[in-house]
Design a protein around this motif. Structure first.
Motif, short mmCIF file in Angstrom:
data_model
loop_
_atom_site.label_atom_id
_atom_site.label_comp_id
_atom_site.label_asym_id
_atom_site.label_seq_id
_atom_site.Cartn_x
_atom_site.Cartn_y
_atom_site.Cartn_z
N ILE A 217 14.10 -12.55 -1.86
CA ILE A 217 12.99 -12.72 -2.78
C ILE A 217 11.91 -13.58 -2.12
CG2 ILE A 217 12.30 -13.65 -5.03
CD1 ILE A 217 15.17 -13.10 -6.00
N LEU A 218 10.66 -13.14 -2.22
CA LEU A 218 9.53 -13.89 -1.68
C LEU A 218 8.65 -14.38 -2.83
CD1 LEU A 218 7.62 -14.84 0.61
CD2 LEU A 218 6.59 -12.55 0.56
N PHE A 219 8.42 -15.69 -2.85
CA PHE A 219 7.50 -16.29 -3.83
C PHE A 219 6.20 -16.57 -3.09
CE2 PHE A 219 5.56 -19.76 -6.18
CZ PHE A 219 5.80 -19.44 -7.50
N PHE A 243 13.66 -21.06 1.94
CA PHE A 243 12.98 -21.22 3.23
C PHE A 243 11.49 -21.00 3.04
CE2 PHE A 243 11.20 -19.60 7.22
CZ PHE A 243 11.62 -20.58 8.11
N LYS A 244 10.69 -21.88 3.63
CA LYS A 244 9.24 -21.70 3.58
C LYS A 244 8.75 -21.15 4.92
CE LYS A 244 4.78 -23.83 2.63
NZ LYS A 244 3.99 -25.08 2.44
N ILE A 245 8.02 -20.05 4.84
CA ILE A 245 7.45 -19.44 6.04
C ILE A 245 6.13 -20.15 6.34
CG2 ILE A 245 6.70 -17.29 7.12
CD1 ILE A 245 8.24 -15.81 4.85
N GLU A 246 6.08 -20.88 7.44
CA GLU A 246 4.87 -21.62 7.79
C GLU A 246 4.90 -22.00 9.27
OE1 GLU A 246 4.61 -25.37 5.76
OE2 GLU A 246 6.74 -25.81 6.03
N GLY A 253 17.61 -15.30 7.68
CA GLY A 253 18.95 -15.59 7.19
C GLY A 253 19.02 -16.26 5.84
N ARG A 254 17.89 -16.39 5.15
CA ARG A 254 17.90 -17.01 3.83
C ARG A 254 17.69 -15.94 2.75
NH1 ARG A 254 16.92 -22.53 4.75
NH2 ARG A 254 17.52 -22.96 6.92
N ASP A 255 17.68 -16.38 1.50
CA ASP A 255 17.51 -15.44 0.38
C ASP A 255 16.20 -15.64 -0.38
OD1 ASP A 255 20.00 -14.31 0.88
OD2 ASP A 255 21.04 -15.70 -0.45
N ILE A 256 15.77 -16.88 -0.54
CA ILE A 256 14.60 -17.20 -1.36
C ILE A 256 13.52 -17.77 -0.44
CG2 ILE A 256 13.76 -18.31 -3.45
CD1 ILE A 256 16.09 -16.40 -3.91
N ASP A 283 13.39 -7.62 -1.42
CA ASP A 283 13.72 -6.81 -2.59
C ASP A 283 12.74 -7.06 -3.72
OD1 ASP A 283 16.43 -5.59 -1.79
OD2 ASP A 283 16.73 -7.73 -1.39
N LEU A 284 12.29 -8.29 -3.84
CA LEU A 284 11.37 -8.67 -4.91
C LEU A 284 10.34 -9.65 -4.37
CD1 LEU A 284 10.54 -8.83 -7.98
CD2 LEU A 284 12.14 -10.77 -8.15
N ILE A 285 9.07 -9.42 -4.71
CA ILE A 285 8.00 -10.36 -4.37
C ILE A 285 7.38 -10.83 -5.68
CG2 ILE A 285 5.78 -10.70 -3.23
CD1 ILE A 285 6.57 -8.57 -1.22
#
Length: 418
Positions: A217-219, A243-246, A253-256, A283-285
Motif C-alpha cells: 500500500i502506498l500513501f 517505509f518512506k520513499i525519499e 521489502g515493506r508493506d506500507i 495493490d492500493l494507492i
C-alpha cells in the motif's frame, strides 16, 4: 398501556435476542447517540443542541453495522417510527430500517424500496445474505474480508461517518472498483479513515491478485507534513512494515509505503524514482488531498497514477466539486461517500464559524509585475495580472502575506481565543 421504554424492555430486546443479535460476533447497540449535538451560542455562551440517538443499531460484526430499529409505545402503530428509522439508516449508510410497537414489526429495505410487515426480526444470517446480494458481494472470501476487524482505539472511537466511509470504501475495493473517491471535510479525520482501510485490508491479507500475501500500500501526498505525521502517529501500529520513499532510497521489502509526489516524480534532473517499482508493485494507492493537481491531465504527478494503473486507487479530498478540481472528479469518479462541512457543524463534531474577510489592495485591484521584475531567487516573474485566486498558488507576495498575518494576529489578540 405500554410506554416506549416498556416496548423496548419487554418486547424489542427479547425478540432481537431470540433472532440471534446478542450472540457474538453480532451485537445490539441500545440507545446509541451517534452525533454530539450542534454547538449553539446563546447569550455569548456555547451549549449543545439535541443529539441524534437511535433506539437500536444492529451490528453484524463489531465494525459492521447493518440495520437500525426504532421502537414506539404499544398504543401507536408499528409504522409510526419507520420514517425516523429510515432517516437514521440513511445518515448511517445502512440499508435496513425497522420500526415496532412491540406487537408488529415494519421493515424497509433500501435495496428494493419495499416496506414489509413482519412477525419477527430477521436473523443476522438472513440480513447478511441480503446485504451481500444487494452489494453484489458474491465472493465468499471477499465477504469475509469485509468483516475483518479494524484496529481498536478506545480513546478515540470512530465517528459514524468515518465508519461509513471505511466500510463503503472496503466494499468498493472488494467488489473490484479500481478508482474511488471519498470527500470528507477538513477536520473530519481523513487520516484515521485511510489508516483503518489500510489496516483491515492488510490484516485480511487482501491483494489485487488474490495471492497469499499482505498487500503493498502506498500513501501519497504533496507535502511532507501530510506524510510524516500519519506515518509516525496514526499508522504507527504497522510498525516495521512502514517505509518512506525519499532521498533517492527505495525498498521493496515493506508493506506500507509513504511518499510525496516531489520525491518520486520525474524532473529535469532525473527520470522519476517511482520507476524503481514495477507498475503492478502496489495493490492500493491512497492519495491524500488528491485535488492538489495529482489528477490534472497535464500534471507530471498524474504520470505516477497512470504508471501504477494496475493498483486500486483511493482519492481523499476535503474539497467539493468546483471548476478548479474537475480533473480530480473526472479521474476518480463521483464520490463514494461525502461528509460536508455543513454536516459536521450540524452534528456538533465541528464548531460553527464566522467568516472574517481580509481584502488587501492587491486582492481588490490585482497585481502585475514590472517589466523584467525578478523574484527573490533571481528568476523573472511571468508578465501577467494576478488576482486572489492566484495568490499563494501561482504567486506569493510577501508584503501581502505579512500584512494579512499582522492583521489576523491583532484580531485574535482582541478576542477571547480560549
Amino acid at each position: 398501556m405500554n410506554t416506549e421504554a416498556d416496548t423496548c424492555r419487554k418486547f424489542v430486546v427479547p425478540r432481537l435476542q431470540a433472532a440471534g443479535w446478542d450472540n457474538a460476533p453480532h451485537a445490539i447497540n441500545e440507545q446509541r447517540s451517534f452525533t454530539d449535538g450542534r454547538v449553539i451560542f446563546v447569550g455569548g455562551r456555547a451549549r449543545r443542541g439535541r443529539q441524534k440517538r437511535a433506539d437500536y443499531i444492529l451490528r453484524f460484526s463489531a465494525d459492521y453495522p447493518i440495520a437500525v430499529v426504532e421502537a414506539k409505545a404499544s398504543y401507536k402503530s408499528g409504522s409510526d417510527g419507520l420514517q425516523q428509522a429510515k432517516d437514521y439508516a440513511e445518515i448511517l449508510g445502512l440499508k435496513f430500517a425497522f420500526a415496532t410497537n412491540g406487537a408488529e414489526i415494519v421493515e424497509f429495505d433500501f435495496f428494493t424500496g419495499v416496506e414489509t410487515l413482519r412477525v419477527d426480526f430477521p436473523t443476522p444470517a438472513e440480513l447478511w445474505t441480503r446485504q451481500r446480494t444487494g452489494f453484489g458481494l458474491s465472493d465468499e472470501a471477499a465477504a469475509n474480508r469485509l468483516l475483518t476487524p479494524g484496529f481498536p482505539d478506545p480513546a478515540k472511537p470512530l465517528r459514524y461517518y468515518q465508519e461509513t466511509a471505511i466500510n463503503q470504501a472496503l466494499q468498493a475495493v472488494l467488489t473490484g472498483r479500481r478508482r474511488t473517491l471519498l470527500t470528507l471535510c477538513t477536520g473530519a479525520g481523513k487520516t484515521a479513515v485511510a489508516f483503518q482501510i489500510a489496516w483491515r485490508l492488510w490484516s485480511a491479507g487482501w491483494n489485487k491478485r488474490g495471492d497469499f500475501r499482505k498487500p503493498k500500500i502506498l500513501f501519497l501526498a504533496d507535502r511532507n507534513i501530510l506524510v510524516d505525521d500519519p506515518m509516525g502517529k496514526t499508522f504507527a501500529p504497522f510498525g516495521d512494515a512502514r517505509f518512506k520513499i525519499e532521498n533517492g532510497v527505495v525498498s521493496h521489502g515493506r508493506d506500507i509505503y509513504f511518499a510525496i509526489y516531489q520525491a518520486i516524480a520525474r524532473d529535469e534532473r532525473r527520470p522519476g524514482l517511482y520507476r524503481e517499482y514495477a507498475p503492478d508493485f502496489f495493490d492500493l494507492i491512497i492519495v491524500d488531498e488528491c485535488h492538489r493537481g495529482s489528477a490534472r491531465d497535464d500534471s507530471s504527478w498524474r504520470e505516477i497514477l497512470e504508471y501504477f494503473k494496475p493498483a486500486y486507487q483511493l482519492g481523499m479530498t476535503a474539497t467539493p466539486l468546483r471548476d478548479d478540481n474537475r480533473d480530480t472528479y473526472a479521474y476518480f469518479g463521483a464520490p463514494l461517500y461525502t461528509y460536508s462541512l455543513a454536516q459536521g457543524i450540524a452534528d456538533g463534531f465541528l464548531a460553527p464559524y464566522r467568516v472574517h474577510r481580509v481584502v488587501t489592495d492587491y486582492d481588490a485591484a490585482g497585481w502585475r509585475p514590472g517589466k523584467g521584475e525578478l523574484d527573490r531567487f533571481g528568476r523573472e516573474i511571468p508578465d501577467d495580472e494576478y488576482h486572489t485566486k492566484d495568490f499563494e498558488r501561482v504567486i506569493a507576495l510577501r508584503a501581502r502575506t505579512e500584512a494579512i498575518a499582522r492583521h489576523l494576529t491583532h484580531f485574535l489578540a482582541q478576542t477571547d481565543r480560549f
